[in-house]
Write an enzyme that holds these catalytic residues in place. Structure first.
Site, PDB file in Angstrom:
ATOM      1  N   ARG A   1       0.839  -1.205   0.000  1.00 23.20           N
ATOM      2  CA  ARG A   1       0.000   0.000   0.000  1.00 23.20           C
ATOM      3  C   ARG A   1       0.871   1.251   0.000  1.00 23.20           C
ATOM      4  O   ARG A   1       2.086   1.189   0.190  1.00 23.20           O
ATOM      5  CB  ARG A   1      -0.902   0.007   1.247  1.00 23.20           C
ATOM      6  CG  ARG A   1      -0.125   0.012   2.546  1.00 23.20           C
ATOM      7  CD  ARG A   1      -0.977   0.361   3.734  1.00 23.20           C
ATOM      8  NE  ARG A   1      -0.285   0.134   4.997  1.00 23.20           N
ATOM      9  CZ  ARG A   1       0.625   0.932   5.530  1.00 23.20           C
ATOM     10  NH1 ARG A   1       0.981   2.034   4.890  1.00 23.20           N
ATOM     11  NH2 ARG A   1       1.204   0.644   6.678  1.00 23.20           N
TER      12      ARG A   1
ATOM     13  N   LYS B   1       3.275   5.112   5.012  1.00 21.19           N
ATOM     14  CA  LYS B   1       4.444   4.655   5.747  1.00 21.19           C
ATOM     15  C   LYS B   1       4.048   3.650   6.819  1.00 21.19           C
ATOM     16  O   LYS B   1       3.087   2.898   6.646  1.00 21.19           O
ATOM     17  CB  LYS B   1       5.186   5.861   6.335  1.00 21.19           C
ATOM     18  CG  LYS B   1       5.773   6.786   5.274  1.00 21.19           C
ATOM     19  CD  LYS B   1       6.823   7.704   5.867  1.00 21.19           C
ATOM     20  CE  LYS B   1       7.571   8.465   4.798  1.00 21.19           C
ATOM     21  NZ  LYS B   1       8.761   9.154   5.355  1.00 21.19           N
ATOM     22  N   ILE B   2       4.780   3.624   7.923  1.00 18.05           N
ATOM     23  CA  ILE B   2       4.563   2.598   8.933  1.00 18.05           C
ATOM     24  C   ILE B   2       3.422   2.978   9.872  1.00 18.05           C
ATOM     25  O   ILE B   2       3.208   4.144  10.191  1.00 18.05           O
ATOM     26  CB  ILE B   2       5.860   2.346   9.740  1.00 18.05           C
ATOM     27  CG1 ILE B   2       5.724   1.086  10.611  1.00 18.05           C
ATOM     28  CG2 ILE B   2       6.237   3.567  10.584  1.00 18.05           C
ATOM     29  CD1 ILE B   2       7.050   0.598  11.176  1.00 18.05           C
TER      30      ILE B   2
ATOM     31  N   TRP C   1       0.584   0.948  13.080  1.00 17.40           N
ATOM     32  CA  TRP C   1       0.286  -0.205  13.943  1.00 17.40           C
ATOM     33  C   TRP C   1      -1.176  -0.568  13.816  1.00 17.40           C
ATOM     34  O   TRP C   1      -2.033   0.304  13.644  1.00 17.40           O
ATOM     35  CB  TRP C   1       0.596   0.154  15.401  1.00 17.40           C
ATOM     36  CG  TRP C   1       0.141  -0.886  16.398  1.00 17.40           C
ATOM     37  CD1 TRP C   1       0.811  -2.016  16.771  1.00 17.40           C
ATOM     38  CD2 TRP C   1      -1.075  -0.881  17.156  1.00 17.40           C
ATOM     39  NE1 TRP C   1       0.083  -2.724  17.698  1.00 17.40           N
ATOM     40  CE2 TRP C   1      -1.085  -2.048  17.954  1.00 17.40           C
ATOM     41  CE3 TRP C   1      -2.163  -0.006  17.227  1.00 17.40           C
ATOM     42  CZ2 TRP C   1      -2.135  -2.365  18.818  1.00 17.40           C
ATOM     43  CZ3 TRP C   1      -3.223  -0.309  18.072  1.00 17.40           C
ATOM     44  CH2 TRP C   1      -3.195  -1.476  18.863  1.00 17.40           C
TER      45      TRP C   1
ATOM     46  N   ILE D   1      -5.162   6.205   6.780  1.00 19.52           N
ATOM     47  CA  ILE D   1      -5.615   5.666   5.502  1.00 19.52           C
ATOM     48  C   ILE D   1      -4.404   5.359   4.634  1.00 19.52           C
ATOM     49  O   ILE D   1      -3.506   6.184   4.483  1.00 19.52           O
ATOM     50  CB  ILE D   1      -6.551   6.658   4.780  1.00 19.52           C
ATOM     51  CG1 ILE D   1      -7.845   6.828   5.585  1.00 19.52           C
ATOM     52  CG2 ILE D   1      -6.870   6.179   3.363  1.00 19.52           C
ATOM     53  CD1 ILE D   1      -8.791   7.861   5.018  1.00 19.52           C
ATOM     54  N   GLY D   2      -4.385   4.156   4.092  1.00 21.15           N
ATOM     55  CA  GLY D   2      -3.348   3.761   3.152  1.00 21.15           C
ATOM     56  C   GLY D   2      -3.956   2.794   2.149  1.00 21.15           C
ATOM     57  O   GLY D   2      -4.556   1.790   2.543  1.00 21.15           O
TER      58      GLY D   2
ATOM     59  N   CYS E   1       3.267   6.863  10.595  1.00 22.53           N
ATOM     60  CA  CYS E   1       3.063   7.518   9.297  1.00 22.53           C
ATOM     61  C   CYS E   1       4.216   8.444   8.933  1.00 22.53           C
ATOM     62  O   CYS E   1       4.079   9.295   8.048  1.00 22.53           O
ATOM     63  CB  CYS E   1       1.738   8.271   9.270  1.00 22.53           C
ATOM     64  SG  CYS E   1       0.299   7.224   9.626  1.00 22.53           S
TER      65      CYS E   1
END
Length: 264
Positions: free
Chosen positions: A73, A76-77, A79, A185-186, A215
């Site tokens: 997607r 970024k990162i 959880w 949102i990703g 993010c």
């Protein structure tokens, strides 16, 4: 858009492992592309897991070697885990696909959901997701006793909030009265069909975010719906509201690309 089908995959003790849900997305994505199923939104909780979008940098990942699943997607990162409602809308979009318009529709549905629980949320220009806006910068308490003009998160390229305690922890952004993200949102669009989606913090333990740079954003934090309204709210309460708002926004959407402006 056609009628939207919701599939509740698993919550609580039946939370769905990330890799299992990702495979389920792939299967439904292929079926939707082939017009074998209608537009479908998967709703679920995950056991605790970190996932990293394509733009994630090493400096944003956990320092303690906690495993991270790299995914296809955008973004970024982040959880995922208990107390967070995750939605994967798998929708066939008209070509040319307007990715930003799709993200804005998801934000709109979640902003309306939060309003149904008495919480005003917003967008922030240049940052996707749904946000609780903080106080103006001049009115905020300074982190770590420092003047905001010398906030090391903004002035020092090597500053690492993961190493600097609760003063800079993303989960404490509300105490610092900073902007804080309530829903991330990703997405990915492949063959004109969307994958991945949103994660709405209902009542999670937000300290999980303190191990990463959520993010990739260092000057803001995270929030939860329950924490912001000051009462217990469960996934079960939020589920039907999210479904109603997603149906309202997505089924009624004009999916044609936005008009940018006439050529001169």
């Amino acid at each position: 858009m056609s009628e939207l089908r919701f599939v509740r995959l698993g919550f609580g003790g039946e939370a769905v492992e990330y890799q299992e849900a990702w495979q389920k997305q792939r299967e439904i994505h292929a079926a939707r592309f082939a017009d074998e199923v209608p537009d479908t939104c998967l709703l679920l909780e995950h056991p605790p897991v970190y996932t990293a979008g394509r733009r994630t940098e090493d400096s944003e990942r956990p320092l303690d070697g906690t495993p991270v699943i790299d995914v296809d997607r955008g973004g970024k990162i982040t959880w995922h885990g208990p107390g967070q409602l995750v939605g994967y809308p798998i929708l066939k979009l008209p070509r040319p696909v307007d990715v930003i318009a799709h993200v804005r529709r998801l934000e709109d549905a979640l902003i309306r959901t939060c309003a149904d629980f008495g919480l005003e949320t917003s967008r922030i220009e240049g940052r996707s997701g749904v946000w609780v806006l903080g106080d103006p910068v001049a009115d905020r308490p300074s982190a770590g006793g420092l003047e905001l003009d010398f906030d090391p998160r903004l002035q020092d390229d090597e500053f690492d909030p993961r190493l600097n305690g609760p003063e800079y922890a993303p989960s404490n952004a509300g105490q610092r009265r900073e902007d804080r993200k309530l829903a991330a949102i990703g997405i990915r669009i492949a063959k004109g069909v969307s994958m991945h989606g949103f994660a709405l913090n209902v009542n999670p333990d937000n300290t999980w975010f303190d191990r990463i740079v959520p993010c990739g954003i260092r000057d803001a934090g995270v929030a939860s719906l329950a924490g912001e309204v000051g009462r217990e709210i469960t996934i079960a309460e939020v589920l039907p509201v999210v479904e109603r708002r997603l149906r309202e926004v997505l089924e009624g959407a004009d999916l044609r690309p936005r008009t940018v402006g006439a050529a001169v």
